[in-house]
Design a protein around this motif. Structure first.
Motif, PDB file in Angstrom:
ATOM      1  N   LEU A   1     -17.839  -9.041 -19.470  1.00 24.53           N
ATOM      2  CA  LEU A   1     -17.869  -8.640 -20.872  1.00 24.53           C
ATOM      3  C   LEU A   1     -17.872  -9.814 -21.844  1.00 24.53           C
ATOM      4  CD1 LEU A   1     -15.296  -5.684 -20.705  1.00 24.53           C
ATOM      5  CD2 LEU A   1     -17.793  -5.561 -20.572  1.00 24.53           C
ATOM      6  N   GLY A   2     -17.871 -11.033 -21.322  1.00 24.47           N
ATOM      7  CA  GLY A   2     -17.864 -12.203 -22.194  1.00 24.47           C
ATOM      8  C   GLY A   2     -19.137 -12.313 -23.025  1.00 24.47           C
ATOM      9  N   ARG A   3     -19.136 -13.188 -24.017  1.00 24.69           N
ATOM     10  CA  ARG A   3     -20.296 -13.340 -24.915  1.00 24.69           C
ATOM     11  C   ARG A   3     -21.535 -13.796 -24.153  1.00 24.69           C
ATOM     12  NH1 ARG A   3     -19.657 -12.946 -30.187  1.00 24.69           N
ATOM     13  NH2 ARG A   3     -21.542 -14.195 -30.571  1.00 24.69           N
ATOM     14  N   ASN A   4     -21.341 -14.561 -23.093  1.00 25.01           N
ATOM     15  CA  ASN A   4     -22.474 -14.969 -22.252  1.00 25.01           C
ATOM     16  C   ASN A   4     -22.424 -14.264 -20.897  1.00 25.01           C
ATOM     17  OD1 ASN A   4     -23.525 -16.871 -24.147  1.00 25.01           O
ATOM     18  ND2 ASN A   4     -21.902 -18.309 -23.532  1.00 25.01           N
ATOM     19  N   GLY A   5     -21.749 -13.115 -20.869  1.00 29.96           N
ATOM     20  CA  GLY A   5     -21.571 -12.393 -19.619  1.00 29.96           C
ATOM     21  C   GLY A   5     -22.755 -11.512 -19.259  1.00 29.96           C
ATOM     22  N   VAL A   6     -22.604 -10.822 -18.143  1.00 31.38           N
ATOM     23  CA  VAL A   6     -23.685 -10.014 -17.581  1.00 31.38           C
ATOM     24  C   VAL A   6     -24.089  -8.895 -18.534  1.00 31.38           C
ATOM     25  CG1 VAL A   6     -24.359  -8.554 -15.641  1.00 31.38           C
ATOM     26  CG2 VAL A   6     -22.911 -10.544 -15.249  1.00 31.38           C
ATOM     27  N   VAL A   7     -23.114  -8.196 -19.117  1.00 32.09           N
ATOM     28  CA  VAL A   7     -23.420  -7.043 -19.967  1.00 32.09           C
ATOM     29  C   VAL A   7     -24.184  -7.470 -21.211  1.00 32.09           C
ATOM     30  CG1 VAL A   7     -22.421  -5.159 -21.315  1.00 32.09           C
ATOM     31  CG2 VAL A   7     -21.430  -5.760 -19.100  1.00 32.09           C
ATOM     32  N   ASN A   8     -23.701  -8.509 -21.869  1.00 35.29           N
ATOM     33  CA  ASN A   8     -24.411  -8.990 -23.061  1.00 35.29           C
ATOM     34  C   ASN A   8     -25.802  -9.506 -22.731  1.00 35.29           C
ATOM     35  OD1 ASN A   8     -23.126  -8.729 -25.655  1.00 35.29           O
ATOM     36  ND2 ASN A   8     -21.459 -10.009 -24.884  1.00 35.29           N
ATOM     37  N   GLN A   9     -25.931 -10.216 -21.613  1.00 38.01           N
ATOM     38  CA  GLN A   9     -27.243 -10.715 -21.200  1.00 38.01           C
ATOM     39  C   GLN A   9     -28.203  -9.557 -20.951  1.00 38.01           C
ATOM     40  OE1 GLN A   9     -28.331 -13.952 -20.341  1.00 38.01           O
ATOM     41  NE2 GLN A   9     -26.466 -15.151 -20.558  1.00 38.01           N
ATOM     42  N   LEU A  10     -27.707  -8.507 -20.292  1.00 35.45           N
ATOM     43  CA  LEU A  10     -28.552  -7.361 -19.983  1.00 35.45           C
ATOM     44  C   LEU A  10     -28.968  -6.615 -21.249  1.00 35.45           C
ATOM     45  CD1 LEU A  10     -29.832  -5.496 -17.861  1.00 35.45           C
ATOM     46  CD2 LEU A  10     -27.650  -4.265 -17.740  1.00 35.45           C
ATOM     47  N   LEU A  11     -28.027  -6.399 -22.153  1.00 31.44           N
ATOM     48  CA  LEU A  11     -28.333  -5.679 -23.385  1.00 31.44           C
ATOM     49  C   LEU A  11     -29.329  -6.442 -24.256  1.00 31.44           C
ATOM     50  CD1 LEU A  11     -24.780  -4.354 -24.355  1.00 31.44           C
ATOM     51  CD2 LEU A  11     -26.665  -3.070 -23.335  1.00 31.44           C
ATOM     52  N   GLN A  12     -29.215  -7.754 -24.261  1.00 33.55           N
ATOM     53  CA  GLN A  12     -30.179  -8.550 -25.029  1.00 33.55           C
ATOM     54  C   GLN A  12     -31.554  -8.565 -24.360  1.00 33.55           C
ATOM     55  OE1 GLN A  12     -28.478 -12.311 -27.048  1.00 33.55           O
ATOM     56  NE2 GLN A  12     -26.972 -11.890 -25.449  1.00 33.55           N
ATOM     57  N   ALA A  13     -31.560  -8.590 -23.040  1.00 30.80           N
ATOM     58  CA  ALA A  13     -32.832  -8.576 -22.313  1.00 30.80           C
ATOM     59  C   ALA A  13     -33.574  -7.253 -22.526  1.00 30.80           C
ATOM     60  CB  ALA A  13     -32.594  -8.813 -20.827  1.00 30.80           C
ATOM     61  N   LEU A  14     -32.832  -6.167 -22.666  1.00 29.53           N
ATOM     62  CA  LEU A  14     -33.439  -4.856 -22.892  1.00 29.53           C
ATOM     63  C   LEU A  14     -33.794  -4.625 -24.351  1.00 29.53           C
ATOM     64  CD1 LEU A  14     -31.148  -2.664 -20.588  1.00 29.53           C
ATOM     65  CD2 LEU A  14     -33.483  -3.414 -20.117  1.00 29.53           C
ATOM     66  N   GLY A  15     -33.429  -5.564 -25.221  1.00 28.07           N
ATOM     67  CA  GLY A  15     -33.737  -5.432 -26.631  1.00 28.07           C
ATOM     68  C   GLY A  15     -32.788  -4.544 -27.401  1.00 28.07           C
ATOM     69  N   ILE A  16     -31.673  -4.149 -26.763  1.00 23.98           N
ATOM     70  CA  ILE A  16     -30.698  -3.293 -27.442  1.00 23.98           C
ATOM     71  C   ILE A  16     -29.886  -4.100 -28.449  1.00 23.98           C
ATOM     72  CG2 ILE A  16     -28.674  -1.807 -27.070  1.00 23.98           C
ATOM     73  CD1 ILE A  16     -29.826  -1.130 -24.332  1.00 23.98           C
ATOM     74  N   LEU A  17     -29.603  -5.368 -28.103  1.00 26.73           N
ATOM     75  CA  LEU A  17     -28.866  -6.250 -29.000  1.00 26.73           C
ATOM     76  C   LEU A  17     -29.698  -7.483 -29.311  1.00 26.73           C
ATOM     77  CD1 LEU A  17     -25.263  -6.225 -27.412  1.00 26.73           C
ATOM     78  CD2 LEU A  17     -26.038  -4.955 -29.413  1.00 26.73           C
ATOM     79  N   ASP A  18     -29.542  -7.974 -30.534  1.00 27.72           N
ATOM     80  CA  ASP A  18     -30.199  -9.222 -30.921  1.00 27.72           C
ATOM     81  C   ASP A  18     -29.304 -10.434 -30.696  1.00 27.72           C
ATOM     82  OD1 ASP A  18     -32.475  -7.860 -31.768  1.00 27.72           O
ATOM     83  OD2 ASP A  18     -31.607  -7.500 -33.762  1.00 27.72           O
ATOM     84  N   ALA A  19     -27.995 -10.200 -30.721  1.00 24.71           N
ATOM     85  CA  ALA A  19     -27.012 -11.275 -30.523  1.00 24.71           C
ATOM     86  C   ALA A  19     -25.871 -10.729 -29.677  1.00 24.71           C
ATOM     87  CB  ALA A  19     -26.493 -11.769 -31.876  1.00 24.71           C
ATOM     88  N   PRO A  20     -25.127 -11.618 -28.990  1.00 24.72           N
ATOM     89  CA  PRO A  20     -24.014 -11.141 -28.160  1.00 24.72           C
ATOM     90  C   PRO A  20     -22.989 -10.352 -28.968  1.00 24.72           C
ATOM     91  CG  PRO A  20     -24.498 -13.440 -27.700  1.00 24.72           C
ATOM     92  CD  PRO A  20     -25.283 -13.075 -28.918  1.00 24.72           C
ATOM     93  N   ALA A  21     -22.506  -9.256 -28.389  1.00 29.67           N
ATOM     94  CA  ALA A  21     -21.499  -8.415 -29.035  1.00 29.67           C
ATOM     95  C   ALA A  21     -20.108  -8.837 -28.565  1.00 29.67           C
ATOM     96  CB  ALA A  21     -21.741  -6.948 -28.701  1.00 29.67           C
ATOM     97  N   ASN A  22     -19.113  -8.538 -29.361  1.00 28.67           N
ATOM     98  CA  ASN A  22     -17.722  -8.825 -28.997  1.00 28.67           C
ATOM     99  C   ASN A  22     -17.181  -7.669 -28.157  1.00 28.67           C
ATOM    100  OD1 ASN A  22     -17.588 -11.291 -30.473  1.00 28.67           O
ATOM    101  ND2 ASN A  22     -17.327 -10.131 -32.373  1.00 28.67           N
ATOM    102  N   LEU A  23     -17.369  -7.763 -26.858  1.00 27.46           N
ATOM    103  CA  LEU A  23     -16.967  -6.693 -25.951  1.00 27.46           C
ATOM    104  C   LEU A  23     -15.558  -6.888 -25.398  1.00 27.46           C
ATOM    105  CD1 LEU A  23     -20.311  -6.336 -23.941  1.00 27.46           C
ATOM    106  CD2 LEU A  23     -19.561  -5.039 -25.943  1.00 27.46           C
ATOM    107  N   LEU A  24     -14.995  -8.063 -25.596  1.00 26.70           N
ATOM    108  CA  LEU A  24     -13.662  -8.370 -25.067  1.00 26.70           C
ATOM    109  C   LEU A  24     -12.597  -8.248 -26.151  1.00 26.70           C
ATOM    110  CD1 LEU A  24     -14.105 -11.433 -22.679  1.00 26.70           C
ATOM    111  CD2 LEU A  24     -13.358  -9.141 -22.049  1.00 26.70           C
ATOM    112  N   TYR A  25     -11.336  -8.201 -25.688  1.00 26.58           N
ATOM    113  CA  TYR A  25     -10.158  -8.271 -26.546  1.00 26.58           C
ATOM    114  C   TYR A  25     -10.099  -7.107 -27.546  1.00 26.58           C
ATOM    115  CZ  TYR A  25     -10.825 -12.894 -24.606  1.00 26.58           C
ATOM    116  OH  TYR A  25     -11.063 -13.932 -23.729  1.00 26.58           O
ATOM    117  N   ASN A  26     -10.324  -5.905 -27.021  1.00 25.08           N
ATOM    118  CA  ASN A  26     -10.203  -4.702 -27.825  1.00 25.08           C
ATOM    119  C   ASN A  26      -9.759  -3.548 -26.936  1.00 25.08           C
ATOM    120  OD1 ASN A  26     -12.667  -3.681 -26.541  1.00 25.08           O
ATOM    121  ND2 ASN A  26     -13.773  -5.073 -27.902  1.00 25.08           N
ATOM    122  N   PHE A  27      -9.555  -2.379 -27.534  1.00 20.16           N
ATOM    123  CA  PHE A  27      -9.069  -1.214 -26.794  1.00 20.16           C
ATOM    124  C   PHE A  27     -10.047  -0.798 -25.698  1.00 20.16           C
ATOM    125  CE2 PHE A  27      -9.008   3.428 -26.256  1.00 20.16           C
ATOM    126  CZ  PHE A  27      -7.711   3.594 -25.786  1.00 20.16           C
TER     127      PHE A  27
END
Length: 591
Positions: free
Chosen positions: A127-153
């Motif tokens: 879930l890190g900014r350069n982690g697998v999930v962010n890399q995948l979401l950016q590769a699919l065009g869902i995100l333009d920049a890494p999302a803050n997926l860590l340190y939340n509920f």
């Protein structure tokens, strides 16, 4: 002669029962009841005698109450998702043949025994900014920049559900395996549609397993601190983290005791409700000791039946939309392709994070980023040449083996007593045996730390073995009780009829047959000790860390690819233990 022999036999049986129970009773009294009681007593005893000042401080500010509410919220949502997502897995595994069941169960057990630290750290990478999930979401065009997926509920909840769902699956599976699958089929032959047969027949029979899974997950979650500490932010602080801060940073034992009392009260209330409804014996795979009184059905039961009726009607309506070929196959086996896809998806969710550590451990780069860059063994070399890591591994192995043997020696006689002895107070004895599970691990750890500090056992190997034995022995008792319930006692009677005495029967008949079960209980205790962090966090001492303690220090102080190498080694080691335990189980069934 007969009248004189009877009291002697009774006295002999009483002494035998005492000798079988004494080691476990002494262990829990000295290393659980006394230390925890001493910690809780500190919350009401100050320099001036009895005082409630710590509780006044606890409730005068909304901070600690809010932390408790956050803890309950996270624990309840974790319990809900772990049980709901784990139910299809347990249901499918319980309906499969022995060979296919073993294959699926391996992945559940692998996730169950893989270190909490390894799995949680894997989510940090995922879930890190350069982690697998962010890399995948950016590769699919869902995100333009890494999302803050860590340190939340959300990240805490994902990590908690991932950590505790295997516990829910295994607990429900132990009940589902004893449900007669012919009952839903009989209902179907009498005209009940598949949804009705499941919700009105099968599901109520599985409810003891669901309830046991829910309480086990909830109690474990409410005392958890690893996942919230690594994946959560300040708004996701749990009550166990407050206890750690009070002990490690301010050495405020009195306030730590007050917070522990609050946590313990919540847990005891939950267990009291569970015991009243189902009975604690259901946690060991026994039948419910609570029988409903005859007469009018309660309002809650009628409401529950109405809910099941609605679910049955909705399921049948959805089932009617399926093609006839699919409906025919599902009604015959209780399985479907959709169910298989759901279960495989859940197993992938449980297994994938740990597998992520393997390619990262061979990364030639200097950071834990995805995808890995190149191939190198440098991180394994650093691990095996580091005296700190090797000392931690060696100490964990020594403590694990010592804990396994001691827990097996103490827990096995208690299991014999609870299964075979005809005595009063079995329910109370069982509740006492399960007390290390009931009491949150953090309270046990802090209580032992306070006690060990006074008797000079902090940082000692003997102290760690004794402490780990306290938390491992209930699992040995539960394992051996399950084995003994399936043991044919006629074999012992046959040996005695041929002249063998009690000890000869145990040595040459009982123990050889139970050897696989004994080895499984040893591995259970060993794995429990090998992955134990909470007690080691306090009692291991600064220079004598166990492997989980060293792993925790590395993760919280610095992020290094060496951690991925350690995680991979732990993953392979646990997989080997599960394979060995399965071989022993098959050998036991063959005998």
């Amino acid at each position: 002669m007969t009248t004189l022999a009877t009291p002697r036999k009774r006295m002999s049986a009483g002494r035998r029962h005492f000798l079988m129970a004494a080691p476990l009773v002494v262990l829990l009294l000295v290393l659980l009841i006394y230390p925890v009681g001493q910690l809780l007593l500190l919350s009401v005893v100050g320099d001036q005698g009895f005082t409630l000042s710590q509780y006044h401080r606890l409730f005068e500010s909304s901070v600690y109450v809010n932390v408790l509410l956050i803890t309950l919220k996270i624990s309840l949502w974790t319990t809900f998702f772990a049980v709901v997502a784990g139910y299809p897995v347990a249901y499918l595994i319980s309906s499969l043949s022995a060979k296919r069941k073993t294959s699926l169960l391996f992945w559940v057990l692998l996730s169950f025994w893989t270190s909490f630290l390894v799995r949680t750290f894997a989510w940090v990478v995922l879930l890190g900014r350069n982690g697998v999930v962010n890399q995948l979401l950016q590769a699919l065009g869902i995100l333009d920049a890494p999302a803050n997926l860590l340190y939340n509920f959300g990240s805490v909840l994902v990590g908690m559900v991932h950590a505790l769902m295997p516990l829910a699956v295994l607990t429900m599976l132990s009940v589902m395996e004893n449900i007669d699958r012919n009952l839903p089929r009989a209902a179907s032959t009498l005209g009940a549609r598949p949804g009705t047969a499941f919700w009105k027949i099968y599901f109520p029979l599985s409810m003891p397993g669901v309830a046991a899974a829910a309480i086990m997950v909830f109690v474990t979650a409410i005392g958890f601190f690893i996942t919230p500490a690594l994946l959560g932010g300040r708004k996701e602080t749990m009550i166990t983290q407050i206890i750690i801060d009070q002990v490690q940073q301010t050495m405020n034992w009195e306030f730590a005791g007050a917070v522990s009392v609050l946590l313990l009260v919540v847990v005891l209330v939950v267990f009291a409700i569970y015991d009243k409804v189902l009975g604690l014996s259901t946690m060991t795979g026994g039948a419910s000791t609570r029988v409903r009184a005859s007469g009018k059905e309660s309002l809650s039961r009628r409401a529950g039946d109405a809910v099941l009726t609605v679910l049955a009607n909705v399921s049948d309506a959805m089932f009617a939309l399926l093609p006839k070929r699919v409906r025919r196959s599902v009604s015959g086996t209780g399985q479907s392709r959709t169910l298989w896809w759901i279960v495989l998806g859940v197993l992938a969710f449980l297994s994938a994070p740990a597998f992520l550590m393997i390619p990262l451990s061979f990364d030639s780069g200097s950071g834990l980023t995805w995808p890995p860059k190149g191939f190198s063994l440098q991180w394994y070399e650093q691990m095996f040449t580091s005296p700190v890591w090797m000392q931690a591994i060696t100490r964990s192995l020594i403590v694990g083996v010592g804990t396994g043997f001691l827990a097996m020696l103490i827990g096995t006689p208690a299991a014999f007593l609870l299964v075979r002895a005809n005595m009063r107070g079995k329910s109370a004895m069982l509740a006492f045996v399960l007390s290390p599970i009931v009491v949150p691990r953090m309270i046990i750890a802090v209580g032992m730390f306070y006690f060990f500090a006074r008797v000079g056992l902090v940082g000692s190997t003997i102290g760690l073995i004794l402490a780990h034995t306290v938390v491992a022995v209930p699992y040995v008792v539960i394992t051996m009780m399950a084995v003994l319930r399936n043991y044919d006692t006629r074999l012992d009677l046959a040996a005695q009829s041929l002249g063998a005495g009690p000890w000869a029967t145990l040595r040459f008949v009982t123990f050889p047959i139970l050897s696989a079960g004994l080895m499984s209980s040893f591995l259970f205790a060993f794995a429990t000790s090998f992955d134990e962090l909470t007690i080691a966090l306090f009692a291991s001492g600064g220079l004598n860390a166990t492997l989980p303690k060293q792993f925790w220090d590395e993760v919280t102080l610095q992020i290094s690819p060496v951690i991925a190498a350690v995680s991979t080694c732990l993953f392979i080691f646990i997989a080997a233990l599960i394979w060995l335990a399965d071989r022993l189980r098959r050998r036991s069934l063959a005998n």
